[in-house]
Design a protein around this motif. Sequence first.
Motif, PDB file in Angstrom:
ATOM      1  N   GLY A  32       5.380 -48.919  65.158  1.00  0.00           N
ATOM      2  CA  GLY A  32       4.832 -49.250  66.614  1.00  0.00           C
ATOM      3  C   GLY A  32       6.124 -50.034  67.070  1.00  0.00           C
ATOM      4  N   TRP A  33       5.898 -50.965  68.200  1.00  0.00           N
ATOM      5  CA  TRP A  33       6.921 -51.849  68.947  1.00  0.00           C
ATOM      6  C   TRP A  33       6.395 -53.154  69.392  1.00  0.00           C
ATOM      7  N   ASN A  34       7.040 -54.066  69.572  1.00  0.00           N
ATOM      8  CA  ASN A  34       6.493 -55.359  69.872  1.00  0.00           C
ATOM      9  C   ASN A  34       7.094 -55.675  71.381  1.00  0.00           C
ATOM     10  N   VAL A  35       6.310 -55.837  72.287  1.00  0.00           N
ATOM     11  CA  VAL A  35       6.786 -55.854  73.714  1.00  0.00           C
ATOM     12  C   VAL A  35       6.415 -57.364  74.419  1.00  0.00           C
ATOM     13  N   SER A  36       7.480 -57.924  74.784  1.00  0.00           N
ATOM     14  CA  SER A  36       7.401 -59.189  75.583  1.00  0.00           C
ATOM     15  C   SER A  36       7.748 -58.922  77.025  1.00  0.00           C
ATOM     16  N   ALA A  37       7.295 -59.506  78.178  1.00  0.00           N
ATOM     17  CA  ALA A  37       7.474 -59.295  79.244  1.00  0.00           C
ATOM     18  C   ALA A  37       7.069 -60.669  80.146  1.00  0.00           C
ATOM     19  N   VAL A  38       8.128 -60.960  80.995  1.00  0.00           N
ATOM     20  CA  VAL A  38       8.033 -62.190  81.786  1.00  0.00           C
ATOM     21  C   VAL A  38       8.625 -62.145  83.148  1.00  0.00           C
ATOM     22  N   VAL A  39       7.674 -62.515  84.088  1.00  0.00           N
ATOM     23  CA  VAL A  39       7.950 -62.248  85.461  1.00  0.00           C
ATOM     24  C   VAL A  39       8.623 -63.833  85.974  1.00  0.00           C
ATOM     25  N   GLU A  40       9.671 -63.768  86.554  1.00  0.00           N
ATOM     26  CA  GLU A  40      10.130 -64.922  87.202  1.00  0.00           C
ATOM     27  C   GLU A  40      10.202 -64.999  88.695  1.00  0.00           C
TER      28      GLU A  40
ATOM     29  N   THR B 281       1.001 -49.814  69.380  1.00  0.00           N
ATOM     30  CA  THR B 281       0.742 -49.078  68.045  1.00  0.00           C
ATOM     31  C   THR B 281       0.519 -47.634  68.238  1.00  0.00           C
ATOM     32  N   SER B 282       0.898 -47.028  66.947  1.00  0.00           N
ATOM     33  CA  SER B 282       0.944 -45.538  67.113  1.00  0.00           C
ATOM     34  C   SER B 282      -0.574 -45.159  66.484  1.00  0.00           C
ATOM     35  N   ASP B 283      -1.474 -45.905  65.954  1.00  0.00           N
ATOM     36  CA  ASP B 283      -2.933 -45.912  65.601  1.00  0.00           C
ATOM     37  C   ASP B 283      -3.761 -45.782  66.586  1.00  0.00           C
ATOM     38  N   ALA B 284      -4.317 -44.541  66.908  1.00  0.00           N
ATOM     39  CA  ALA B 284      -5.332 -44.537  67.771  1.00  0.00           C
ATOM     40  C   ALA B 284      -6.562 -45.423  67.679  1.00  0.00           C
ATOM     41  N   GLY B 285      -6.986 -45.811  66.467  1.00  0.00           N
ATOM     42  CA  GLY B 285      -7.890 -46.387  66.373  1.00  0.00           C
ATOM     43  C   GLY B 285      -7.980 -47.976  66.535  1.00  0.00           C
ATOM     44  N   GLN B 286      -6.450 -48.196  66.958  1.00  0.00           N
ATOM     45  CA  GLN B 286      -6.152 -49.792  66.865  1.00  0.00           C
ATOM     46  C   GLN B 286      -6.086 -50.035  68.543  1.00  0.00           C
ATOM     47  N   PRO B 287      -6.269 -51.510  68.888  1.00  0.00           N
ATOM     48  CA  PRO B 287      -6.040 -51.590  70.181  1.00  0.00           C
ATOM     49  C   PRO B 287      -4.484 -51.522  70.866  1.00  0.00           C
ATOM     50  N   ASN B 288      -4.358 -51.220  71.846  1.00  0.00           N
ATOM     51  CA  ASN B 288      -2.973 -50.949  72.648  1.00  0.00           C
ATOM     52  C   ASN B 288      -2.473 -49.818  72.052  1.00  0.00           C
ATOM     53  N   PHE B 289      -3.159 -48.659  71.782  1.00  0.00           N
ATOM     54  CA  PHE B 289      -2.430 -47.483  71.272  1.00  0.00           C
ATOM     55  C   PHE B 289      -1.599 -47.082  72.346  1.00  0.00           C
ATOM     56  N   GLN B 290      -0.369 -46.856  72.174  1.00  0.00           N
ATOM     57  CA  GLN B 290       0.787 -46.336  73.058  1.00  0.00           C
ATOM     58  C   GLN B 290       0.843 -46.957  74.407  1.00  0.00           C
ATOM     59  N   GLN B 291       0.116 -47.923  74.730  1.00  0.00           N
ATOM     60  CA  GLN B 291       0.390 -48.759  75.821  1.00  0.00           C
ATOM     61  C   GLN B 291      -0.525 -50.191  75.930  1.00  0.00           C
ATOM     62  N   ALA B 292      -0.130 -51.181  76.520  1.00  0.00           N
ATOM     63  CA  ALA B 292      -0.701 -52.389  76.739  1.00  0.00           C
ATOM     64  C   ALA B 292      -0.557 -52.730  78.254  1.00  0.00           C
ATOM     65  N   ASN B 293      -1.954 -53.569  78.697  1.00  0.00           N
ATOM     66  CA  ASN B 293      -1.996 -54.007  80.112  1.00  0.00           C
ATOM     67  C   ASN B 293      -2.228 -55.585  80.179  1.00  0.00           C
ATOM     68  N   ALA B 294      -1.767 -55.816  81.157  1.00  0.00           N
ATOM     69  CA  ALA B 294      -2.048 -57.250  81.508  1.00  0.00           C
ATOM     70  C   ALA B 294      -2.204 -57.362  83.018  1.00  0.00           C
ATOM     71  N   ASP B 295      -2.813 -58.515  83.512  1.00  0.00           N
ATOM     72  CA  ASP B 295      -2.953 -59.059  84.772  1.00  0.00           C
ATOM     73  C   ASP B 295      -2.104 -60.094  84.989  1.00  0.00           C
ATOM     74  N   ILE B 296      -1.269 -59.981  86.327  1.00  0.00           N
ATOM     75  CA  ILE B 296      -0.290 -60.779  86.774  1.00  0.00           C
ATOM     76  C   ILE B 296      -0.795 -61.300  88.033  1.00  0.00           C
ATOM     77  N   ASP B 297      -0.525 -62.601  88.479  1.00  0.00           N
ATOM     78  CA  ASP B 297      -0.959 -63.183  89.892  1.00  0.00           C
ATOM     79  C   ASP B 297       0.241 -63.553  90.533  1.00  0.00           C
ATOM     80  N   LEU B 298       0.531 -62.747  91.517  1.00  0.00           N
ATOM     81  CA  LEU B 298       1.797 -62.784  92.320  1.00  0.00           C
ATOM     82  C   LEU B 298       1.130 -63.783  93.619  1.00  0.00           C
ATOM     83  N   ARG B 299       1.286 -65.008  93.560  1.00  0.00           N
ATOM     84  CA  ARG B 299       0.943 -65.913  94.572  1.00  0.00           C
ATOM     85  C   ARG B 299       2.061 -66.747  95.181  1.00  0.00           C
ATOM     86  N   ASP B 300       1.987 -67.454  96.347  1.00  0.00           N
ATOM     87  CA  ASP B 300       2.841 -68.240  96.839  1.00  0.00           C
ATOM     88  C   ASP B 300       3.913 -67.428  97.691  1.00  0.00           C
ATOM     89  N   GLY B 301       3.691 -66.165  98.054  1.00  0.00           N
ATOM     90  CA  GLY B 301       4.810 -65.612  98.701  1.00  0.00           C
ATOM     91  C   GLY B 301       5.145 -65.955  99.948  1.00  0.00           C
TER      92      GLY B 301
END
Length: 379
Positions: A196-204, A63-83
């Motif tokens: 604002g923008w809607n973001v989707s991201a998938v790790v394959e 979002t472009s609203d500094a008072g809202q979550p995910n202002f100009q960025q978003a974060n997520a934890d990913i678990d890279l296992r079984d390498g």
Amino acid sequence: MRRALAGALGFAVVTGGSGCGNDAARAPGEAQPGAGGGQGGEEQEPSPAPAYTITAFEEVRITSDAGQPNFQQANADIDLRDGPFASVRLVVELESTCYPFETWEDNPPPEGQSWPADCDAFDRNFELSLDDPVDPAADPPGIELVRAITPFGGPLRLEVDITDVANGLPAGKHRLRAVIPTWSDASGQVSGSNGGWNVSAVVEAVPGPAPRKVLAVVPLFNGSQTTAEGPGPLAVEVPEGTVSSRVEYRITGHGGGESGSGCIGPAEEFCRRIHTLFVDGSELARIRPWRTDCAALCTIAHYGPEDGGFDYCLENPCGAIESVRAPRANWCPGSESPPFTWDADALRVPGRHTLAWEISTIAEGGAWRVSATYFAFGE
């Protein structure tokens, strides 16, 4: 274009503004070994774990609203296992409510405005990185995985191979960060009043034998450069057993400084600059990052009746056609800016080395977004 768009969709236009903006993953567990009892009683190697996907972002709104979550960025934890991994791909989709135009019927601009409130009609930086520092003054920079520019109004789909990064990092959880410095227009004239923008991201991820032996992945720099001199010689520790290397250097020019020599418009977005890289003080490469293929991202389409409506770029629906097509400082709207890469002889030699770079000039008010990452590979 804004006037034609709003008129074609049946909405009023207020004058005075410019146009568009210049897991399905399995549960963790041990892989089952293959059956023993082959010739000579030798046991077979354990089979790789099954392939899996990680949904890092699912239509997460930045979002472009500094008072809202995910202002100009978003974060997520990913678990890279079984390498190790035979393949790891990152699939990213960006969307804005600006397009398709038919959606305006259910999401009209607020009264007196020219865009749906949550639409961002501009082209914005998009950066996706891994393990960004908690304390930038003490921790190493994040590893940049993707550098792109959003389309004027979207959408955009990107697929990036991150196999070497995944095989060079410790197994387990890592933090993925998506950054879009979106800003709103309170009057709703040149973009949405709450854009604002809607973001989707998938790790394959596909566990299995690695395509190459990754000994190290070292982020060296990730930030903005506003002076010709770079951040200074950066230490690079080359591990024992290194037989090849890769330096990834991502750069894009931005800003609204006065145009001067080498520029066709505001600096540094429209400036041709020379970047010179050095390893241990010796010149590695000299490049001029400049994209001249932006016109390929403007397939002309028409909206509205044949004897009315307006023309627009299919890949950049809210951008002025001339702006979309213009060459730029190593980027085009609605396109990834992949890194420049080199295998430097000196960075195959174990021990401490340095990497440095300089830019021929940077105008006041302009900047280059720069990241540099070092990879070391073994036999």
